[in-house]
Write a protein that holds these residues in place. Sequence first.
Motif, PDB file in Angstrom:
ATOM      1  N   UNK A   1       0.846  -1.188   0.000  1.00  0.00           N
ATOM      2  CA  UNK A   1       0.000   0.000   0.000  1.00  0.00           C
ATOM      3  C   UNK A   1       0.883   1.240   0.000  1.00  0.00           C
ATOM      4  N   UNK A   2       0.285   2.364  -0.358  1.00  0.00           N
ATOM      5  CA  UNK A   2       0.906   3.665  -0.129  1.00  0.00           C
ATOM      6  C   UNK A   2      -0.025   4.413   0.813  1.00  0.00           C
ATOM      7  N   UNK A   3       0.532   4.910   1.898  1.00  0.00           N
ATOM      8  CA  UNK A   3      -0.212   5.703   2.877  1.00  0.00           C
ATOM      9  C   UNK A   3       0.134   7.163   2.612  1.00  0.00           C
ATOM     10  N   UNK A   4      -0.882   8.030   2.552  1.00  0.00           N
ATOM     11  CA  UNK A   4      -0.649   9.459   2.390  1.00  0.00           C
ATOM     12  C   UNK A   4      -1.343  10.226   3.505  1.00  0.00           C
ATOM     13  N   UNK A   5      -0.757  11.392   3.826  1.00  0.00           N
ATOM     14  CA  UNK A   5      -1.316  12.308   4.813  1.00  0.00           C
ATOM     15  C   UNK A   5      -1.224  13.719   4.242  1.00  0.00           C
TER      16      UNK A   5
ATOM     17  N   UNK B   1       3.854  10.914   2.144  1.00  0.00           N
ATOM     18  CA  UNK B   1       3.409   9.550   1.950  1.00  0.00           C
ATOM     19  C   UNK B   1       4.565   8.578   1.935  1.00  0.00           C
ATOM     20  N   UNK B   2       4.236   7.302   2.064  1.00  0.00           N
ATOM     21  CA  UNK B   2       5.259   6.260   2.093  1.00  0.00           C
ATOM     22  C   UNK B   2       4.626   4.929   1.704  1.00  0.00           C
ATOM     23  N   UNK B   3       5.469   3.992   1.271  1.00  0.00           N
ATOM     24  CA  UNK B   3       5.040   2.637   0.952  1.00  0.00           C
ATOM     25  C   UNK B   3       5.005   1.830   2.239  1.00  0.00           C
ATOM     26  N   UNK B   4       3.940   1.033   2.396  1.00  0.00           N
ATOM     27  CA  UNK B   4       3.789   0.235   3.616  1.00  0.00           C
ATOM     28  C   UNK B   4       3.256  -1.151   3.288  1.00  0.00           C
ATOM     29  N   UNK B   5       3.736  -2.131   4.035  1.00  0.00           N
ATOM     30  CA  UNK B   5       3.184  -3.480   3.950  1.00  0.00           C
ATOM     31  C   UNK B   5       2.508  -3.863   5.260  1.00  0.00           C
ATOM     32  N   UNK B   6       2.429  -2.931   6.195  1.00  0.00           N
ATOM     33  CA  UNK B   6       1.876  -3.215   7.519  1.00  0.00           C
ATOM     34  C   UNK B   6       0.398  -2.876   7.643  1.00  0.00           C
ATOM     35  N   UNK B   7      -0.266  -2.493   6.568  1.00  0.00           N
ATOM     36  CA  UNK B   7      -1.682  -2.129   6.606  1.00  0.00           C
ATOM     37  C   UNK B   7      -2.538  -3.356   6.898  1.00  0.00           C
ATOM     38  N   UNK B   8      -3.519  -3.194   7.774  1.00  0.00           N
ATOM     39  CA  UNK B   8      -4.434  -4.285   8.076  1.00  0.00           C
ATOM     40  C   UNK B   8      -5.759  -3.755   8.599  1.00  0.00           C
ATOM     41  N   UNK B   9      -6.778  -4.590   8.530  1.00  0.00           N
ATOM     42  CA  UNK B   9      -8.058  -4.243   9.138  1.00  0.00           C
ATOM     43  C   UNK B   9      -7.983  -4.537  10.634  1.00  0.00           C
ATOM     44  N   UNK B  10      -8.726  -3.775  11.398  1.00  0.00           N
ATOM     45  CA  UNK B  10      -8.773  -3.947  12.850  1.00  0.00           C
ATOM     46  C   UNK B  10     -10.164  -4.398  13.270  1.00  0.00           C
ATOM     47  N   UNK B  11     -11.188  -3.737  12.723  1.00  0.00           N
ATOM     48  CA  UNK B  11     -12.559  -3.989  13.151  1.00  0.00           C
ATOM     49  C   UNK B  11     -13.520  -3.595  12.031  1.00  0.00           C
TER      50      UNK B  11
ATOM     51  N   UNK C   1      11.363   9.266   7.405  1.00  0.00           N
ATOM     52  CA  UNK C   1      11.313  10.684   7.023  1.00  0.00           C
ATOM     53  C   UNK C   1       9.905  11.257   7.110  1.00  0.00           C
ATOM     54  N   UNK C   2       8.888  10.428   7.018  1.00  0.00           N
ATOM     55  CA  UNK C   2       7.499  10.901   7.082  1.00  0.00           C
ATOM     56  C   UNK C   2       6.887  10.775   8.478  1.00  0.00           C
ATOM     57  N   UNK C   3       7.647  10.299   9.458  1.00  0.00           N
ATOM     58  CA  UNK C   3       7.090  10.054  10.796  1.00  0.00           C
ATOM     59  C   UNK C   3       6.469  11.312  11.407  1.00  0.00           C
ATOM     60  N   UNK C   4       7.121  12.455  11.281  1.00  0.00           N
ATOM     61  CA  UNK C   4       6.577  13.688  11.856  1.00  0.00           C
ATOM     62  C   UNK C   4       5.256  14.079  11.229  1.00  0.00           C
ATOM     63  N   UNK C   5       5.168  13.993   9.897  1.00  0.00           N
ATOM     64  CA  UNK C   5       3.928  14.340   9.201  1.00  0.00           C
ATOM     65  C   UNK C   5       2.806  13.387   9.599  1.00  0.00           C
ATOM     66  N   UNK C   6       3.114  12.109   9.752  1.00  0.00           N
ATOM     67  CA  UNK C   6       2.102  11.122  10.144  1.00  0.00           C
ATOM     68  C   UNK C   6       1.639  11.393  11.573  1.00  0.00           C
ATOM     69  N   UNK C   7       2.558  11.696  12.468  1.00  0.00           N
ATOM     70  CA  UNK C   7       2.188  11.985  13.858  1.00  0.00           C
ATOM     71  C   UNK C   7       1.285  13.216  13.963  1.00  0.00           C
ATOM     72  N   UNK C   8       1.494  14.208  13.115  1.00  0.00           N
ATOM     73  CA  UNK C   8       0.688  15.439  13.151  1.00  0.00           C
ATOM     74  C   UNK C   8      -0.661  15.285  12.456  1.00  0.00           C
ATOM     75  N   UNK C   9      -0.805  14.273  11.614  1.00  0.00           N
ATOM     76  CA  UNK C   9      -2.000  14.126  10.783  1.00  0.00           C
ATOM     77  C   UNK C   9      -3.208  13.673  11.598  1.00  0.00           C
ATOM     78  N   UNK C  10      -4.367  14.209  11.243  1.00  0.00           N
ATOM     79  CA  UNK C  10      -5.610  13.757  11.863  1.00  0.00           C
ATOM     80  C   UNK C  10      -6.391  12.845  10.920  1.00  0.00           C
TER      81      UNK C  10
END
Length: 179
Positions: A37-41, A46-56, A71-80
């Motif tokens: 997947x690609x996660x964007x905020x 954005x970044x490529x991820x293989x850790x995406x999963x459903x929770x509920x 490098x995207x950790x700060x942007x992800x932490x700030x994102x709502x």
Amino acid sequence: MTVSTDRPATEPATAPTGADGGDILRRTLRRHAAGVTVITVPGPAGFTATSFTSVSLDPPLVSFYLGATASTAGAVQRADRFAVHVLGAHNAALAERFARSGTDRFSGVSWQDAGDGLPVLDGVPAWLTARVTRCEQVGDHFLVIGEVRSGGGPAEGPALVHHDGAFATAVSLTSSTAM
């Protein structure tokens, strides 16, 4: 018990002497094929991820992990909010682009603003948007959980997976859709 003679029996693999838990985990997970997947905020980032999963399903929650030093950790932490783009076999170059650090990952990439600054990438089989409900550090990663708000895409074609350090494609072995 029946033993198959189609392939030779092998001894169970063992970790080399002195291997730590992180090395064992890394080597083991190379054998686990994971959807790409690609996660964007907003930002955009954005970044490529293989850790995406459903929770509920009720409420509709999804999650992903991101390394705390990414490098995207700060942007992800700030994102709502965030968007998840499920990639198809034809999106391997997009996955490689968003996996590279130190570059403008959005340069030359076609995307739309979801109306609130959240980038939604064009040309992917499926995407969804979510509102962040939890973001916490777990070990050397951040766990992000979000409640699904919208989604779309044609949902066609073979999925892009990551296996043994490389991108590959998923091939159906049966016609069953049950899991």
